[in-house]
Design an enzyme around this catalytic site. Sequence first.
Site, PDB file in Angstrom:
ATOM      1  N   HIS A  15       0.812  -1.198  -0.047  1.00 53.48           N
ATOM      2  CA  HIS A  15       0.094   0.034   0.060  1.00 53.48           C
ATOM      3  C   HIS A  15       0.946   1.188  -0.073  1.00 53.48           C
ATOM      4  CE1 HIS A  15      -2.992   2.889   1.111  1.00 53.48           C
ATOM      5  NE2 HIS A  15      -3.953   1.717   0.999  1.00 53.48           N
ATOM      6  N   ARG A  69      -6.041   9.352  -1.733  1.00 54.34           N
ATOM      7  CA  ARG A  69      -5.750   9.742  -2.967  1.00 54.34           C
ATOM      8  C   ARG A  69      -6.968   9.664  -4.020  1.00 54.34           C
ATOM      9  NH1 ARG A  69      -3.339   5.677  -5.201  1.00 54.34           N
ATOM     10  NH2 ARG A  69      -3.691   3.938  -3.604  1.00 54.34           N
TER      11      ARG A  69
END
Length: 575
Positions: free
Chosen positions: A239, A261
Amino acid sequence: MLIDRAITDILILGSGGAGLFAALHAHRADPDLAVTIATKGLLGKCGCTRMVQGGYNVALHKGDSIERHFMDTIEGGKWLPHQELAWTLVTRAVERVRELENEIGCFFDRNPDGTLHGKAFAGQTFDRTVHKGDLTGIEIINRLMEQVWARPGIARLEEHRAVALIPARDGASLAGVLFADIRSGALRFIAAGAVLLATGGGPTMYRYHTPSGDKSMDGLAVALRLGLPLRDMEMVQFHPTGLLAGPDTRMTGTVLEEGLRGSGGHLLNGVMQRFMGNYDPDLERATRDVVSRAIYSEMRAGRTSPHGGVYIKMGHLGPQRVAKEFKGMVDRCRDCGFDLAGGLVEVVPTAHYLMGGLICNPDTSTELPGLFVAGEDASGMHGANRLGGNGVANSTVFGGIAGDVMPAWLARSGPRRPPDEEVLQAEAARVLHAFGKKPGDLNRLRERLFDVMWEDVGVIRNADGLVRAIAALDEVEAELLATGVAGGERRFNLTWHDWLNMRSLVETSRVIAAAARWRENSRGAHFRADFPAAGNFAESCFSIARRTAGKLAISDAPVVFSHVRPGETLMKESA
Ligand SMILES: Cc1cc2nc3c(=O)[nH]c(=O)nc-3n(C[C@H](O)[C@H](O)[C@H](O)COP(=O)(O)OP(=O)(O)OC[C@H]3O[C@@H](n4cnc5c(N)ncnc54)[C@H](O)[C@@H]3O)c2cc1C
């Protein structure tokens, strides 16, 4: 050696989304069956399902479709997924989310018109991630746990660590599982007609990692020891945004979710440049593998934040909005001295998920009769990359399927077979190996393992590094086997369990490194600097790792394009 004995019909290893769903479905299918959940942690408090932040991918919304969800999964997985498994995942996710709300009691966030809110997740062509704020896993696990507690017919063995799968004496099926009872230190063999492996993988052998502390790849280590085949083990997902709060806190490595994001967060390097434009046209919304590599490259180039990572910045979206939409994240960052809503937070790629696992069929059965697998221990659904939101869908979908299938298997599998007593005794001796040896420094060994895996089997790999890593892992294993645990006390001996964790991690690290060495191309989470091209998708093969007579071998098999071939698309918009 003294081993307690017990018996059950269905034995479920692990109490995450896969394990709990399996228990509920098995109990529903036949309430007279003895169903037992045995878990390393405390029910409802362990595993990663509880840690799910972002949410659950499901094609429910107008304009979306299961075909579209399927294509995102296949393309995100770089054409490596087992297509029938991926199709099962996306189609059954729809009924599972309805079940979660209508039968289990979850309540997810809604739009003003009452429909389920779908949030944006990177790497997907539709905002289909259903959630409860950014604490979705707590909602799911708490409700599942209440349902299990409400059914006295489901027995629970907490702090029971599965240490070996024991075959039947005739080798024709699985006979049961050997456990170490963490509280009493007793060894316990539970004979079972059907066993579900749902221990949740957990690549915690990397310096930075997100999974819960109770996960150490135990399930895959025991499957490997029994000679069962593991698929796609080179595929470890990093991640991109693990919290980087310094070396002295366990908060380092914990994940800051994808929605940051997805909703427009920016990544800046140590010299305050927004760098994603140099790597991918999708910028911060590129898939996890792409963003992780970009961050890692900035780190290697020395453009780092004070602790050696990069920054995520959300303030330009409006601090109030960020504080409202990502309350859990904002609170967590504040606890570590960062202002996520208005300032900069240091982040680093962190090992998050293992796409590899035990090979299984769409009905969760495996090569060994009587053994089933679901959740992160299983493989094939995600190929080279798991989409954010497909993890908890995977565990709940296939856990439920396992719970439906195991009672039917029991009904047709005939009389219970006795265990292979020789294997049972040998495994019991193996578990106790560390007692009686001279105690050593497990922390130092763990640090070495972290370094080897992060440096040479991590975000960017090459042949030299992988060869070096395999040799280093042999050394770590030899040292571990020579390292003992002080005294003979087995009750709640966490040093002993730390030792056992290390053993599972080293054994499975070697498989990851060997599979990564075998794959001479770059797909999704697996990137070889010496073989940067993806290769021909139409000729895609997946890796198969198997250990026979103590020797690990990697072979391969072609991906079956049962639903769609590279270059084609399945795309249907719902009405
Ligand atoms: C921080 C974080 C955030 C995430 N966010 C998302 C998200 O937003 N969306 C998404 O789709 N996915 C997300 N994931 C991934 C998701 O959590 C997992 O894919 C999924 O929940 C795994 O479910 P599981 O049932 O297979 O395993 P888990 O839920 O991890 O459960 C594993 C169980 O096995 C037990 N166990 C382990 N070893 C043994 C043993 N030897 N013997 C007996 N029991 C054992 C553990 O104690 C635990 O009970 C996230 C993961 C993390 C770590």
